[in-house]
Design a protein around this motif. Structure first.
Motif, mmCIF file in Angstrom:
data_model
loop_
_atom_site.group_PDB
_atom_site.id
_atom_site.type_symbol
_atom_site.label_atom_id
_atom_site.label_comp_id
_atom_site.label_asym_id
_atom_site.label_seq_id
_atom_site.Cartn_x
_atom_site.Cartn_y
_atom_site.Cartn_z
ATOM 1 N N VAL A 1 -6.198 -2.070 1.828
ATOM 2 C CA VAL A 1 -5.196 -2.089 2.883
ATOM 3 C C VAL A 1 -4.433 -0.768 2.844
ATOM 4 O O VAL A 1 -4.681 0.058 2.136
ATOM 5 C CB VAL A 1 -3.965 -3.208 2.260
ATOM 6 N N GLN A 2 -3.852 -0.289 3.867
ATOM 7 C CA GLN A 2 -3.248 0.663 4.356
ATOM 8 C C GLN A 2 -1.601 0.407 4.675
ATOM 9 O O GLN A 2 -1.316 -0.620 4.863
ATOM 10 C CB GLN A 2 -3.700 1.474 5.502
ATOM 11 N N TRP A 3 -0.769 1.424 4.258
ATOM 12 C CA TRP A 3 0.697 1.495 4.122
ATOM 13 C C TRP A 3 1.061 1.857 5.668
ATOM 14 O O TRP A 3 0.726 2.462 6.428
ATOM 15 C CB TRP A 3 1.162 2.500 3.405
ATOM 16 N N ASN A 4 1.927 0.798 6.512
ATOM 17 C CA ASN A 4 2.471 1.052 7.668
ATOM 18 C C ASN A 4 3.884 1.321 7.540
ATOM 19 O O ASN A 4 4.922 0.460 7.037
ATOM 20 C CB ASN A 4 2.300 -0.428 8.437
ATOM 21 N N GLY A 5 4.127 2.625 7.572
ATOM 22 C CA GLY A 5 5.529 3.021 7.292
ATOM 23 C C GLY A 5 6.502 2.599 8.530
ATOM 24 O O GLY A 5 7.699 3.056 8.213
ATOM 25 N N SER A 6 6.011 2.153 9.655
ATOM 26 C CA SER A 6 7.152 1.723 10.445
ATOM 27 C C SER A 6 7.570 0.137 10.328
ATOM 28 O O SER A 6 8.702 0.059 10.284
ATOM 29 C CB SER A 6 6.425 1.588 11.960
ATOM 30 N N GLU A 7 6.703 -0.790 9.961
ATOM 31 C CA GLU A 7 6.842 -2.050 9.854
ATOM 32 C C GLU A 7 6.905 -2.224 8.445
ATOM 33 O O GLU A 7 7.448 -3.430 7.819
ATOM 34 C CB GLU A 7 5.855 -2.933 10.372
#
Length: 528
Positions: free
Chosen positions: A489-495
């Motif tokens: 998985v990858q980090w979604n800094g917006s949500e």
């Protein structure tokens, strides 16, 4: 059954919505929450998913006298229906010229007929059920992206007319938008407030004898049995309407692919813009299979202002870094586009994003799940979730009742479209490459680099960890391996979420799954 409104629900839990940013729809309507499932049940039909697809299906089946149970893992509309921009259209974002080329002229006409029928269905239900949801009939206008040519509009004009839609090529773009050049007018489109519409559908389902359970996650599927909240639902038919099917492990996830789309809500003085729908034709130079496009509409807001809702800046879920534009920066680009085309804008008051499942051959997958006798799915909505979800209600209700429906073949989940092979191979190749993330160095080297309210992926020897430091400086640590098929998985800094770049599963900062196809949470781990 009486509705239970539960206040003070933690946004990050994923109950009210699937991200940290709250949409206007969620913010302007009371949460729609029922009691969670707390017993075993026997019913005719179990519908998994409480968005527009699930509730439309339940409504149509209840109207037909069927016994229906709806389960939803959050609140009603907490998935993508609550994060849409709610265009109700027969103007499809994949273009009729493309559908006709890929599937045939007759199939293109059936697609147009079904989406036109969906608009009419929503309008009829709004009147019959007396739903106050700001439903409005308006025209829509397709205009050229700077990278595109007039040929696109000319070909779409011909294709839409062959499909039975009375489009018109205009020399300008009406409605008050600042856009140069011609446009293609789609008459008698529509818009509404999706959460208010869902409230009306939910009320109707209950009145007609249906049962709805929220905060009820389906974790196991066995033919005609669904296990949820450690209880068993036994039914003659199971319908999975969860944006992407959580009952399927592989098959359907090779036929469609997840994209992230971004939305802003901007204040505009009343009367400055006409109520319309606007779409540009998409970036022809994009690296993505789907040409990302911009789309806009108005929504009543207060006595002084309308809310201009603008979307776009799409990318593959979990792959924002492929264009070196982090999720957070997508809004800046969207604001710039909006200010250029709508100088009437006073202030930006909302921003959020949503997930779109893009089928490789332009049409949704609605019907019997491949290989199953009694399980049906509704997925692959592309950018037309409001009408595809409504079509799901009409079509699946007919299929379960054994009623012949002319749309069955074009939406059949088992279909194979030979002319979509190039798109299929491109998307599958992209998905496969994501497994190379196992070899990547990670976002940070040590946990000390993590700031409050920030997440990241880091290496722990040969393992990958998803780490988040909350606003109170408490560290949350999980395996970064998606429990669906093992992508990192990858980090979604917006949500403020961890997103799977392969199939679109998404997880909160607490590791809880809020988007399928994963059915379980990220595994907690301890970092010494």
């Amino acid at each position: 059954m009486s509705q239970q409104i539960i206040s003070g629900t933690n946004q990050q839990s994923g109950v009210l919505t699937s991200g940290a940013n709250i949409s206007y729809w969620i913010d302007s309507a009371e949460p729609i929450l029922f009691t969670p499932l707390n017993e075993d049940l026997l019913t005719d039909v179990v519908v998994v998913g409480g968005g527009i697809s699930g509730l439309s299906i339940a409504y149509c089946l209840c109207k037909a006298g069927r016994s229906v149970v709806v389960i939803e893992d959050g609140a009603i509309g907490s998935g993508e229906t609550g994060r849409t921009t709610a265009h109700i259209v027969n103007a499809l974002d994949d273009r009729y010229s493309e559908i006709e080329s890929m599937l045939g002229e007759q199939e293109s006409r059936l697609a147009a007929d079904s989406h036109t029928a969906a608009i009419n269905f929503i309008e009829r239900v709004v009147k019959e059920e007396n739903i106050d949801c700001d439903f409005k009939r308006i025209d829509g206008y397709l205009f050229l992206h700077p990278s595109d040519e007039i040929k696109t509009l000319e070909e779409e004009l011909d294709a839409t007319r062959r499909a039975g839609i009375p489009t018109e090529l205009l020399p300008n773009v009406p409605g008050g938008i600042h856009a140069m050049g011609p446009s293609l007018r789609f008459p008698s489109q529509a818009q509404f407030h999706p959460m208010k519409y869902l409230k009306g559908l939910a009320d109707a389902v209950i009145r007609l004898g249906g049962r709805i359970y929220t905060e009820t996650r389906a974790t196991e599927f066995k033919q005609q049995i669904v296990v949820a909240n450690d209880h068993t639902l036994t039914a003659n038919y199971v319908v999975v309407a969860t944006n992407t099917p959580v009952n399927d492990i592989v098959t359907m996830h090779t036929k469609q692919h997840p994209y992230r789309t971004y939305v802003i809500g901007a204040l505009v003085p009343k009367g400055m813009l006409e109520y319309s729908l606007w779409w540009d034709s998409g970036d022809m130079d994009s690296k993505w299979v789907t040409d990302p496009y911009h789309y806009a509409r108005l929504q009543p807001y207060n006595e002084q202002f309308d809310l201009l809702i603008v979307g776009g800046e799409d990318h593959k879920t979990g792959q924002a870094e492929e264009e070196n534009i982090p999720e957070e920066n997508r809004y800046s680009n969207l604001i710039s586009w909006t200010q250029q085309h709508f100088p009437q804008v006073i202030d930006i008051v909302y921003h959020w994003s949503g997930q779109v499942m893009e089928p490789v051959d332009a049409l949704a997958f609605i019907g019997k799940n491949p290989g199953d006798k009694s399980t049906y799915i509704a997925t692959g909505d592309s950018g037309n979730g409001m009408t595809h979800g409504t079509i799901s209600g009409m079509l699946i209700a007919d299929l379960i009742q054994g009623i012949e429906n002319p749309w069955e073949k074009i939406y059949d989940p088992s279909r194979i479209t030979a002319k979509a092979t190039k798109e299929y191979l491109t998307e599958v190749s992209n998905m496969t490459v994501q497994y190379l993330d196992y070899l990547s160095p990670g976002d940070i080297k040590t946990i000390n680099e993590l700031e409050p309210n920030q997440g990241a992926i880091m290496n722990l020897g040969v393992k990958k960890a998803a780490v988040y430091r909350d606003e109170k400086n408490v560290l949350h640590t999980y395996s970064a391996i998606c429990p669906h098929l093992g992508c990192v998985v990858q980090w979604n800094g917006s949500e403020k979420s961890f997103d799977c770049p392969c199939h679109g599963s998404r997880f909160t900062t607490e590791g809880k799954v809020v988007n399928g196809p994963a059915k379980s949470d990220l595994k907690k781990i301890v970092i010494n």
